[in-house]
Design a protein around this motif. Structure first.
Motif, PDB file in Angstrom:
ATOM      1  N   PHE A  93       0.828  -1.202   0.000  1.00 47.26           N
ATOM      2  CA  PHE A  93       0.000   0.000   0.000  1.00 47.26           C
ATOM      3  C   PHE A  93       0.864   1.255   0.000  1.00 47.26           C
ATOM      4  CE2 PHE A  93      -2.383   3.464   1.742  1.00 47.26           C
ATOM      5  CZ  PHE A  93      -3.655   3.313   1.237  1.00 47.26           C
ATOM      6  N   VAL A  94       1.830   1.333   0.908  1.00 51.97           N
ATOM      7  CA  VAL A  94       2.650   2.558   0.974  1.00 51.97           C
ATOM      8  C   VAL A  94       3.510   2.709  -0.274  1.00 51.97           C
ATOM      9  CG1 VAL A  94       2.604   2.745   3.490  1.00 51.97           C
ATOM     10  CG2 VAL A  94       4.498   1.539   2.396  1.00 51.97           C
ATOM     11  N   ALA A  95       3.913   1.587  -0.865  1.00 51.30           N
ATOM     12  CA  ALA A  95       4.686   1.665  -2.115  1.00 51.30           C
ATOM     13  C   ALA A  95       3.790   2.154  -3.254  1.00 51.30           C
ATOM     14  CB  ALA A  95       5.287   0.305  -2.452  1.00 51.30           C
ATOM     15  N   ALA A  96       2.577   1.619  -3.338  1.00 55.99           N
ATOM     16  CA  ALA A  96       1.646   2.041  -4.399  1.00 55.99           C
ATOM     17  C   ALA A  96       1.253   3.508  -4.230  1.00 55.99           C
ATOM     18  CB  ALA A  96       0.399   1.153  -4.389  1.00 55.99           C
ATOM     19  N   ALA A  97       1.167   3.956  -2.988  1.00 60.35           N
ATOM     20  CA  ALA A  97       0.809   5.351  -2.717  1.00 60.35           C
ATOM     21  C   ALA A  97       2.013   6.279  -2.884  1.00 60.35           C
ATOM     22  CB  ALA A  97       0.247   5.479  -1.304  1.00 60.35           C
ATOM     23  N   ASP A  99       4.391   6.877  -0.871  1.00 57.84           N
ATOM     24  CA  ASP A  99       4.477   7.668   0.350  1.00 57.84           C
ATOM     25  C   ASP A  99       5.922   7.674   0.859  1.00 57.84           C
ATOM     26  OD1 ASP A  99       4.175   8.979   2.734  1.00 57.84           O
ATOM     27  OD2 ASP A  99       2.544   7.711   3.474  1.00 57.84           O
ATOM     28  N   ARG A 100       6.631   8.731   0.557  1.00 60.36           N
ATOM     29  CA  ARG A 100       8.037   8.847   0.971  1.00 60.36           C
ATOM     30  C   ARG A 100       8.191   8.917   2.484  1.00 60.36           C
ATOM     31  NH1 ARG A 100      11.481   9.381  -3.135  1.00 60.36           N
ATOM     32  NH2 ARG A 100      10.693  10.104  -5.131  1.00 60.36           N
ATOM     33  N   ASN A 101       7.129   9.254   3.195  1.00 64.70           N
ATOM     34  CA  ASN A 101       7.190   9.257   4.655  1.00 64.70           C
ATOM     35  C   ASN A 101       7.382   7.850   5.224  1.00 64.70           C
ATOM     36  OD1 ASN A 101       6.813  12.049   4.831  1.00 64.70           O
ATOM     37  ND2 ASN A 101       4.587  11.812   4.749  1.00 64.70           N
ATOM     38  N   ALA A 102       7.174   6.843   4.396  1.00 62.37           N
ATOM     39  CA  ALA A 102       7.343   5.455   4.829  1.00 62.37           C
ATOM     40  C   ALA A 102       8.800   5.016   4.825  1.00 62.37           C
ATOM     41  CB  ALA A 102       6.531   4.527   3.924  1.00 62.37           C
ATOM     42  N   THR A 103       9.680   5.808   4.254  1.00 59.09           N
ATOM     43  CA  THR A 103      11.079   5.409   4.093  1.00 59.09           C
ATOM     44  C   THR A 103      11.722   4.937   5.395  1.00 59.09           C
ATOM     45  OG1 THR A 103      11.335   6.814   2.159  1.00 59.09           O
ATOM     46  CG2 THR A 103      13.361   6.158   3.282  1.00 59.09           C
ATOM     47  N   LEU A 127      11.168   0.371  -0.957  1.00 61.57           N
ATOM     48  CA  LEU A 127      12.126   1.481  -0.868  1.00 61.57           C
ATOM     49  C   LEU A 127      12.629   1.874  -2.244  1.00 61.57           C
ATOM     50  CD1 LEU A 127      14.115   0.427   2.305  1.00 61.57           C
ATOM     51  CD2 LEU A 127      12.865   2.580   2.002  1.00 61.57           C
ATOM     52  N   ALA A 128      12.875   0.883  -3.084  1.00 58.77           N
ATOM     53  CA  ALA A 128      13.357   1.158  -4.444  1.00 58.77           C
ATOM     54  C   ALA A 128      12.285   1.894  -5.262  1.00 58.77           C
ATOM     55  CB  ALA A 128      13.760  -0.140  -5.141  1.00 58.77           C
ATOM     56  N   GLN A 129      11.005   1.631  -4.990  1.00 56.26           N
ATOM     57  CA  GLN A 129       9.911   2.284  -5.705  1.00 56.26           C
ATOM     58  C   GLN A 129       9.699   3.716  -5.276  1.00 56.26           C
ATOM     59  OE1 GLN A 129       6.413  -0.098  -5.211  1.00 56.26           O
ATOM     60  NE2 GLN A 129       7.108  -1.658  -6.648  1.00 56.26           N
ATOM     61  N   LEU A 130      10.070   4.007  -4.035  1.00 58.40           N
ATOM     62  CA  LEU A 130       9.859   5.369  -3.529  1.00 58.40           C
ATOM     63  C   LEU A 130      10.916   6.264  -4.112  1.00 58.40           C
ATOM     64  CD1 LEU A 130       9.003   4.679   0.236  1.00 58.40           C
ATOM     65  CD2 LEU A 130       7.436   5.005  -1.661  1.00 58.40           C
TER      66      LEU A 130
END
Length: 130
Positions: A93-97, A99-103, A127-130
């Protein structure tokens, strides 16, 4: 009316998981849920004892990933999740969104030796997707 009904029943997490799951699905059926319904779905993702309910609530939040309240709620649930399947879905979910705050959280998960390999790998891919 459907939103109020879904919100009220999602708050009653004392009932059986099948009942809570039914209410998650009813809440998800609304095209434009209000903040209370989104809050209830986020609470279900973060706190419901049933992994199936958490997964379905997360699925219901996907169409609303552009909303900050949804991304922040899912992000807050991420470090608390213990179930590997739910954790994988939260990471997706965070990767699809995007959301760089997830790093920072994803970095922690990817380095956690206690986490399953599939979960660590998913965190690295995210991480690679962000």
């Amino acid at each position: 009316m459907t939103q109020v009904f879904g919100y009220t029943l999602l708050q009653q997490q004392q009932g059986p998981a099948t009942e809570r799951l039914r209410e998650v699905l009813a809440s998800a059926a609304t095209e434009q849920p209000n903040d209370k319904v989104l809050d209830a779905l986020i609470s279900a993702v973060a706190f419901d004892p049933s992994a199936n309910v958490r997964l379905r609530a997360l699925e219901a939040l996907y169409p609303h990933a552009e909303r900050a309240i949804v991304r922040e709620g899912v992000l807050a649930a991420l470090p608390r999740e213990q179930n590997p399947l739910v954790l994988l879905e939260l990471i997706d979910f965070v990767a699809a969104a995007r959301d760089r705050n997830a790093t920072p959280i994803l970095q922690t998960i990817s380095r956690n030796e206690q986490a399953e390999t599939t979960v660590r790998d998913a965190a690295q891919r995210a991480l690679a997707q962000l």
